[in-house]
Write a protein that holds these residues in place. Structure first.
Motif, PDB file in Angstrom:
ATOM      1  N   SER A 157      -1.331  -0.802   1.718  1.00 29.53           N
ATOM      2  CA  SER A 157      -0.037  -0.222   2.099  1.00 29.53           C
ATOM      3  C   SER A 157      -0.161   1.271   2.396  1.00 29.53           C
TER       4      SER A 157
ATOM      5  N   TYR B  37       3.312   3.371  -0.859  1.00 24.36           N
ATOM      6  CA  TYR B  37       3.545   1.997  -1.295  1.00 24.36           C
ATOM      7  C   TYR B  37       4.966   1.882  -1.812  1.00 24.36           C
TER       8      TYR B  37
ATOM      9  N   LYS C 208      -1.568  -1.772  -2.969  1.00 26.61           N
ATOM     10  CA  LYS C 208      -1.264  -0.351  -2.812  1.00 26.61           C
ATOM     11  C   LYS C 208      -2.236   0.308  -1.841  1.00 26.61           C
TER      12      LYS C 208
ATOM     13  N   TRP D 240       7.274  -3.709   0.757  1.00 27.85           N
ATOM     14  CA  TRP D 240       6.022  -4.457   0.850  1.00 27.85           C
ATOM     15  C   TRP D 240       6.272  -5.950   0.683  1.00 27.85           C
TER      16      TRP D 240
END
Length: 314
Positions: free
Chosen positions: A176, A183, A173, A188
């Motif tokens: 990202s 996120y 997270k 992802w």
């Protein structure tokens, strides 16, 4: 001394005796907990409140008692047993420490092999690790961040999976959000799938953006990836890919048989591979071949690729 004074003294003595006996009874009450527990940093009150939320048999009185024993140590605590008297429980919170074991997950390793490692080094049951993993995440592969983790001996399968997933998720997270500002798990793990192929195929970090560009270029042209690394999934992590294996493997990991990406990541990936998946190099490369130097020669056309193969196999 008159009778009234004696009565008062006896009454006070009885009250004190009751208090002492009640206190002794309280200190000998059983407290159930996992054998190994984690104590976060924070005030004694915060620690007791957290334990109470986890259904440990603790109360506000224990805040006062802990101030007598001393401040609990943050980190992993080995309680030795799952059932302690309150006295032993509080005492161990301030004195005991768990023996920690370094567990290293290397970039490119599969969760299948990592379970073997966890089971051996922490003396855990592999089947239970696998079961807990399936219960705690819907990701078949790639949910762990390669790193060196310090984990306590005596930790349970359920807790070790929870700890590894939580720490990995926090790191994912963070990266990202730094790159995208948010996120999105689905997005992802699409990058994780590409990164896992990059991780398996690259000879070094510097090559990763180039390998990434080959993946994107081939996908854009509708070409099959035809990369051996995708067949190094699960239990096949360290097994050489042979022509017979390519012919016989019917899983979606077989990019010689199927177009596009595998349905799931091939392995657990480093953030270097993730960044390469998100930011591929700009190139027209469609092929690469490992040279005798151990690195790869990249090419845009098949004839040059054949020349690279010839040089590498002479």
């Amino acid at each position: 001394m008159n009778d009234k004074a004696l009565t008062i003294i006896k009454w006070i003595f009885d009250i004190v005796l009751i208090i002492v006996l009640s206190f002794m009874y309280y200190l000998n009450e059983p407290v159930n907990s996992p054998r190994v527990i984690y104590i976060p940093e924070g005030s004694i009150g915060k620690i007791i409140t957290q334990m109470h939320s986890k259904n440990y048999n603790v109360s506000k009185l224990d805040i006062f008692l802990l101030r007598i024993f001393g401040s609990p140590q943050s980190g992993w605590i080995d309680m030795k047993t799952t059932l302690n008297s309150r006295w032993d429980f509080l005492y161990k919170l301030t004195t005991a420490k768990a023996a920690l074991q370094n567990i290293t997950l290397i970039p490119g390793e599969t969760t299948y092999i990592f379970f073997d490692q966890l089971a051996e080094q922490l003396r855990l049951d592999r089947d239970t690790l696998k079961k807990e993993y399936a219960l705690q995440t819907n990701q078949i592969e790639g949910a762990f961040v390669p790193n060196t983790y310090r984990l306590p001996m005596g930790i349970t399968e359920k807790v070790v999976i929870r700890v590894l997933l939580n720490e990995s998720n926090l790191q994912m997270k963070k990266v990202s959000q730094k790159i995208f500002g948010l996120y999105n798990e689905k997005k992802w793990f699409q990058f994780v799938t590409i990164a896992s192929i990059i991780e398996k195929e690259s000879a070094n970090i510097q090559e990763m953006p180039l390998v990434s560009s080959v993946i994107y270029n081939r996908l854009k042209k509708g070409m099959k990836l035809q990369m051996d690394g995708t067949l190094n999934y699960g239990q096949y992590s360290h097994i050489k890919v042979t022509p017979s294996r390519i012919k016989e493997d019917t899983s979606t990991y077989n990019t010689y048989r199927y177009s596009g990406l595998p349905e799931n990541p091939v392995c657990n990936v480093s953030f270097n591979a993730i960044r390469a998946a998100i930011f591929p190099a700009k190139s027209d490369y469609l092929y690469f071949m490992r040279s005798k130097k151990g690195t790869h020669d990249f090419s845009c056309n098949y004839s040059t690729h054949l020349d690279n193969i010839s040089r590498a196999t002479k």
